[in-house]
Design a protein around this motif. Structure first.
Motif, PDB file in Angstrom:
ATOM      1  N   HIS A 134       4.523  19.132  12.144  1.00  0.00           N
ATOM      2  CA  HIS A 134       3.762  18.258  11.251  1.00  0.00           C
ATOM      3  C   HIS A 134       4.540  16.963  11.044  1.00  0.00           C
ATOM      4  O   HIS A 134       5.767  16.916  11.183  1.00  0.00           O
ATOM      5  N   ILE A 135       3.803  15.902  10.740  1.00  0.00           N
ATOM      6  CA  ILE A 135       4.379  14.574  10.537  1.00  0.00           C
ATOM      7  C   ILE A 135       4.184  14.170   9.081  1.00  0.00           C
ATOM      8  O   ILE A 135       3.058  14.200   8.566  1.00  0.00           O
ATOM      9  N   ASP A 136       5.274  13.817   8.437  1.00  0.00           N
ATOM     10  CA  ASP A 136       5.234  13.326   7.055  1.00  0.00           C
ATOM     11  C   ASP A 136       5.578  11.840   7.033  1.00  0.00           C
ATOM     12  O   ASP A 136       6.324  11.352   7.886  1.00  0.00           O
ATOM     13  N   PHE A 137       5.040  11.146   6.043  1.00  0.00           N
ATOM     14  CA  PHE A 137       5.254   9.704   5.928  1.00  0.00           C
ATOM     15  C   PHE A 137       6.004   9.388   4.644  1.00  0.00           C
ATOM     16  O   PHE A 137       5.682   9.920   3.575  1.00  0.00           O
ATOM     17  N   TYR A 138       7.007   8.520   4.757  1.00  0.00           N
ATOM     18  CA  TYR A 138       7.801   8.129   3.596  1.00  0.00           C
ATOM     19  C   TYR A 138       8.058   6.622   3.602  1.00  0.00           C
ATOM     20  O   TYR A 138       8.291   6.025   4.653  1.00  0.00           O
ATOM     21  N   THR A 139       8.035   6.030   2.414  1.00  0.00           N
ATOM     22  CA  THR A 139       8.654   4.717   2.245  1.00  0.00           C
ATOM     23  C   THR A 139      10.126   4.993   1.968  1.00  0.00           C
ATOM     24  O   THR A 139      10.499   6.123   1.635  1.00  0.00           O
ATOM     25  N   LEU A 199       0.821  -1.213   0.000  1.00  0.00           N
ATOM     26  CA  LEU A 199       0.000   0.000   0.000  1.00  0.00           C
ATOM     27  C   LEU A 199       0.853   1.261   0.000  1.00  0.00           C
ATOM     28  O   LEU A 199       0.383   2.337  -0.377  1.00  0.00           O
ATOM     29  N   GLY A 200       2.110   1.125   0.421  1.00  0.00           N
ATOM     30  CA  GLY A 200       3.017   2.269   0.390  1.00  0.00           C
ATOM     31  C   GLY A 200       2.486   3.467   1.150  1.00  0.00           C
ATOM     32  O   GLY A 200       1.956   3.349   2.257  1.00  0.00           O
ATOM     33  N   VAL A 201       2.600   4.649   0.539  1.00  0.00           N
ATOM     34  CA  VAL A 201       2.228   5.898   1.226  1.00  0.00           C
ATOM     35  C   VAL A 201       0.718   6.085   1.343  1.00  0.00           C
ATOM     36  O   VAL A 201       0.271   7.012   2.020  1.00  0.00           O
ATOM     37  N   LYS A 202      -0.066   5.227   0.716  1.00  0.00           N
ATOM     38  CA  LYS A 202      -1.528   5.368   0.776  1.00  0.00           C
ATOM     39  C   LYS A 202      -2.051   5.303   2.205  1.00  0.00           C
ATOM     40  O   LYS A 202      -3.083   5.887   2.515  1.00  0.00           O
ATOM     41  N   ILE A 203      -1.329   4.600   3.075  1.00  0.00           N
ATOM     42  CA  ILE A 203      -1.862   4.398   4.428  1.00  0.00           C
ATOM     43  C   ILE A 203      -1.879   5.682   5.254  1.00  0.00           C
ATOM     44  O   ILE A 203      -2.565   5.739   6.273  1.00  0.00           O
ATOM     45  N   ILE A 204      -1.172   6.713   4.822  1.00  0.00           N
ATOM     46  CA  ILE A 204      -1.203   7.962   5.584  1.00  0.00           C
ATOM     47  C   ILE A 204      -2.599   8.572   5.580  1.00  0.00           C
ATOM     48  O   ILE A 204      -2.966   9.325   6.488  1.00  0.00           O
ATOM     49  N   SER A 205      -3.405   8.221   4.577  1.00  0.00           N
ATOM     50  CA  SER A 205      -4.770   8.758   4.508  1.00  0.00           C
ATOM     51  C   SER A 205      -5.656   8.218   5.635  1.00  0.00           C
ATOM     52  O   SER A 205      -6.740   8.753   5.885  1.00  0.00           O
ATOM     53  N   ASP A 206      -5.200   7.170   6.326  1.00  0.00           N
ATOM     54  CA  ASP A 206      -5.959   6.628   7.455  1.00  0.00           C
ATOM     55  C   ASP A 206      -5.843   7.515   8.694  1.00  0.00           C
ATOM     56  O   ASP A 206      -6.620   7.377   9.636  1.00  0.00           O
ATOM     57  N   ILE A 207      -4.861   8.412   8.701  1.00  0.00           N
ATOM     58  CA  ILE A 207      -4.568   9.205   9.890  1.00  0.00           C
ATOM     59  C   ILE A 207      -5.155  10.611   9.736  1.00  0.00           C
ATOM     60  O   ILE A 207      -4.970  11.264   8.712  1.00  0.00           O
ATOM     61  N   SER A 208      -5.850  11.068  10.756  1.00  0.00           N
ATOM     62  CA  SER A 208      -6.512  12.366  10.689  1.00  0.00           C
ATOM     63  C   SER A 208      -5.502  13.511  10.658  1.00  0.00           C
ATOM     64  O   SER A 208      -4.373  13.387  11.151  1.00  0.00           O
ATOM     65  N   LYS A 209      -5.928  14.622  10.086  1.00  0.00           N
ATOM     66  CA  LYS A 209      -5.075  15.808   9.998  1.00  0.00           C
ATOM     67  C   LYS A 209      -4.660  16.280  11.386  1.00  0.00           C
ATOM     68  O   LYS A 209      -3.544  16.757  11.588  1.00  0.00           O
ATOM     69  N   GLU A 210      -5.552  16.122  12.371  1.00  0.00           N
ATOM     70  CA  GLU A 210      -5.267  16.556  13.739  1.00  0.00           C
ATOM     71  C   GLU A 210      -4.095  15.782  14.349  1.00  0.00           C
ATOM     72  O   GLU A 210      -3.405  16.290  15.225  1.00  0.00           O
ATOM     73  N   ASN A 211      -3.901  14.551  13.896  1.00  0.00           N
ATOM     74  CA  ASN A 211      -2.786  13.740  14.392  1.00  0.00           C
ATOM     75  C   ASN A 211      -1.478  14.034  13.675  1.00  0.00           C
ATOM     76  O   ASN A 211      -0.399  13.681  14.177  1.00  0.00           O
ATOM     77  N   LEU A 212      -1.576  14.678  12.524  1.00  0.00           N
ATOM     78  CA  LEU A 212      -0.385  14.930  11.722  1.00  0.00           C
ATOM     79  C   LEU A 212       0.086  16.380  11.787  1.00  0.00           C
ATOM     80  O   LEU A 212       1.237  16.668  11.466  1.00  0.00           O
ATOM     81  N   GLU A 213      -0.797  17.287  12.185  1.00  0.00           N
ATOM     82  CA  GLU A 213      -0.443  18.695  12.323  1.00  0.00           C
ATOM     83  C   GLU A 213      -0.893  19.170  13.695  1.00  0.00           C
ATOM     84  O   GLU A 213      -2.068  19.074  14.035  1.00  0.00           O
ATOM     85  N   PHE A 214       0.035  19.709  14.489  1.00  0.00           N
ATOM     86  CA  PHE A 214      -0.296  20.068  15.866  1.00  0.00           C
ATOM     87  C   PHE A 214       0.654  21.144  16.363  1.00  0.00           C
ATOM     88  O   PHE A 214       1.699  21.414  15.752  1.00  0.00           O
TER      89      PHE A 214
END
Length: 208
Positions: free
Chosen positions: A39-44, A16-31
């Motif tokens: 902010h939290i970024d996701f990378y393979t 699934l690669g980077v697609k799984i980041i869409s499972d995480i809410s914006k509130e959990n990634l930007e604070f």
């Protein structure tokens, strides 16, 4: 339909690669903490830019080189870089709004064997590292919570990690999150005398 094997579950999740980041809410990634925006970024590993990898390795080296040198495994920079670039490596990278990288979680969707030789899928935390100034702010917990969300959605049985026994602060942190020594850890599967030969603990947390 036959039940999927542990390897199939982990392999399908990795695809699934980077697609799984869409499972995480914006509130959990930007604070924001103490008037600093993060902010939290996701990378393979294939999509991780070299300059960012270099910064992540610098954080790890600054935090952990002395602990590795004092451990049985020793410090081998080439080996550590190779481990951090394994094909299934995944990274959550924490940055400020001024683009300063302050921490990361390196993990893999993998498999492990229990004491009965039964294989099961795991979210394996390879490294979680923060620079000194952002520790004890809840950022590490936030990264681990994202791991738990993915573990639950993609049917991992446990979250798992390895920690040096001398890293008392890390052990306390993991214990607060509900991690316990796993059954395959030397302290659990060997006699107390045999376990003395090992300077690490394997810890895990079952996915609820």
């Amino acid at each position: 339909m036959a039940e999927k094997s542990a390897k199939e579950i982990s392999a399908e999740t990795n695809k699934l690669g980077v697609k799984i980041i869409s499972d995480i809410s914006k509130e959990n990634l930007e604070f924001s903490i103490n008037d600093v925006n993060y902010h939290i970024d996701f990378y393979t590993i294939d999509g991780l830019p070299s300059p960012i990898f270099d910064k992540l390795f610098h954080i790890l080296k600054s935090n952990m080189k002395k602990q590795y040198q004092a451990a049985n495994v020793g410090w081998n920079q080439k080996k550590k870089i190779k481990e951090m670039k394994e094909k299934d490596a995944r990274y959550l990278v924490v940055s400020t709004d001024t683009k300063e990288i302050v921490g990361f979680l390196y993990f893999q969707f993998s498999t492990e064997m229990d004491m009965k030789d039964v294989e099961y899928p795991v979210f394996y935390i390879m490294e979680i590292q923060l620079v000194q100034k952002v520790r004890n702010l809840g950022i590490g917990r936030r990264l681990m919570n994202i791991g738990e969300q993915w573990s639950k959605k993609y049917k991992m049985e446990r979250l798992m990690l390895t920690v040096f026994l001398k890293n008392k602060d890390a052990i306390k942190f993991y214990e607060k999150l509900g991690f316990k020594p796993d059954e395959i850890s030397p302290s659990q599967c060997l006699s107390s005398e045999e376990a003395k030969e090992y300077d690490y603990e394997i810890m895990s947390k079952f996915v609820e």
